[in-house]
Every structure is written in C-alpha cells, then in structure tokens.
Design a protein around this motif. Sequence first.
Motif, short mmCIF file in Angstrom:
data_model
loop_
_atom_site.label_atom_id
_atom_site.label_comp_id
_atom_site.label_asym_id
_atom_site.label_seq_id
_atom_site.Cartn_x
_atom_site.Cartn_y
_atom_site.Cartn_z
N GLU A 50 15.31 -8.49 -17.62
CA GLU A 50 14.30 -7.43 -17.50
C GLU A 50 13.20 -7.60 -18.55
O GLU A 50 12.02 -7.40 -18.26
CB GLU A 50 14.95 -6.05 -17.62
CG GLU A 50 15.90 -5.71 -16.47
CD GLU A 50 15.19 -5.59 -15.12
OE1 GLU A 50 13.97 -5.35 -15.09
OE2 GLU A 50 15.86 -5.75 -14.09
N GLU A 83 9.69 -2.53 -14.95
CA GLU A 83 10.66 -3.44 -15.57
C GLU A 83 11.06 -2.92 -16.95
O GLU A 83 12.20 -3.07 -17.37
CB GLU A 83 10.09 -4.87 -15.70
CG GLU A 83 9.56 -5.51 -14.43
CD GLU A 83 10.57 -5.71 -13.31
OE1 GLU A 83 11.70 -5.22 -13.40
OE2 GLU A 83 10.21 -6.37 -12.32
N HIS A 86 13.69 -0.35 -16.52
CA HIS A 86 14.98 -1.01 -16.27
C HIS A 86 15.59 -1.49 -17.59
O HIS A 86 16.77 -1.31 -17.85
CB HIS A 86 14.82 -2.21 -15.34
CG HIS A 86 14.28 -1.84 -13.99
ND1 HIS A 86 13.77 -2.77 -13.11
CD2 HIS A 86 14.17 -0.64 -13.38
CE1 HIS A 86 13.37 -2.15 -12.02
NE2 HIS A 86 13.60 -0.85 -12.16
N ILE A 161 18.24 0.08 -9.98
CA ILE A 161 17.33 -1.00 -10.36
C ILE A 161 17.08 -1.90 -9.16
O ILE A 161 15.93 -2.28 -8.88
CB ILE A 161 17.90 -1.81 -11.56
CG1 ILE A 161 17.96 -0.92 -12.82
CG2 ILE A 161 17.08 -3.06 -11.82
CD1 ILE A 161 18.60 -1.57 -14.03
N GLU A 165 13.65 -3.44 -7.46
CA GLU A 165 13.40 -4.89 -7.38
C GLU A 165 13.11 -5.30 -5.94
O GLU A 165 12.29 -6.19 -5.69
CB GLU A 165 14.58 -5.71 -7.93
CG GLU A 165 15.08 -5.36 -9.32
CD GLU A 165 14.06 -5.43 -10.43
OE1 GLU A 165 12.85 -5.61 -10.18
OE2 GLU A 165 14.48 -5.29 -11.60
FE LIG Z 1 13.53 -4.89 -13.19
#
Ligand SMILES: [Fe+2]
Length: 187
Positions: A50, A83, A86, A161, A165
């Motif tokens: 990440e 991101e 995450h 997550i 994605e």
């Molecule tokens: Fe991610």
Amino acid sequence: MSDTSTPFLTDVKVLRDRARQHLEEGVVTRSYEGDAAKTIEILQSVLATELVCVLRYTMHSISASGISSEGVKKEFAEHAREEQEHMMSVAERINQLGGKPNFNPDGLATRAASQYAEGRDLVDMIRENLIAERIAVDHYRELIRYFGDHDPATRTMIEGILRVEEEHANDMHDLLVAHEGRPSLAH
Ligand SMILES: [Fe+2]
Ligand SMILES: [Fe+2]
C-alpha cells in the motif's frame, strides 16, 4: 526504474510469486494464537504494498503531463489518498495484533508486492497502475481465502480494501481504453 529491460509480464510473475510467498510458507496452524505472528508478517507486506502504491500514485499525480492529463492526474491523486487509507487500516491492524508496523524505507520495495514504476508517459503510468492493481486484487483475494474464518476481523478489513482496489483496476482499465483505444495488457 520504469525502464527495465525485463518484459513486464515477467515482472508481474515475480511480484505475484513474492506476494504468495508468505502464504506458501505455511498454512500450518489454524489456531489464532499460533497465527498472530504470521498474520503480522503478512500484513507487513500488505502495508509495504500500500505504501508503494501511495508513492507511485502520488508521483504520477504530480508528474503526469500532456494533453488531457488533468483528469487523469486527479484520478491518480484520489487513488493515492485511498491507498493511504488502506495503509493506515493495515498499520492499525498490525498494532492491534501486537506488532509494530514497518514503515522503514530500507527494504520497502522488496517487502511490497507492488512496484514503484515511474512510467515513461501518461499511458505508461496508467498501465503500470493497472498492473499494480491487478496484482493487489489477486493477492488480496488469496488473503481473504487464507484468513477465512480464523481471523474474521483481518479478513473483513482486506475485503473492504479489495473492493476499492477492484474499483481502482476498473478506473485504470477505463483510462487505458480512453487514452489508447484498447486495453493493452495481454491478460
Ligand atoms: Fe490500496
Ligand atoms: Fe489501488
């Protein structure tokens, strides 16, 4: 770093193998206590993945140039923010499990399943991000199966997550089609 002579499909294979490495090392014990160290180890590599994604998208959001790059830059910047969310969730989970999240820049690239690829131009950047997203999607699906019922909290986090994605991969795919007229990845 983007101008390696290795064909990207080979890179992808290496990265996927790396992502799987911890899973194959041992699905030995199913009791949670026994797996805490393993879970932390796996999450350290997710954290690195990440973090590399934050860096790559941030760099792309600033350096993308050329006609019609403004919309793409915004998209890269939005992905960089997601991101980072995450990254934070994974770091918090490592902490909850009694581990210390590894943010050490030394060895970051080798801990990550994604790659910091600069990209030669806008289309190349989009392509690099699509590759990274597909690796992340593959890897996180495997992790969800791995965590199964023995660590539902970690599994649920990864599921959340993964959903993002998948959207990222879809966004990059659409951008690639818009800017190149076709998805140019062979798989
Ligand atoms: Fe991610
Ligand atoms: Fe992503």
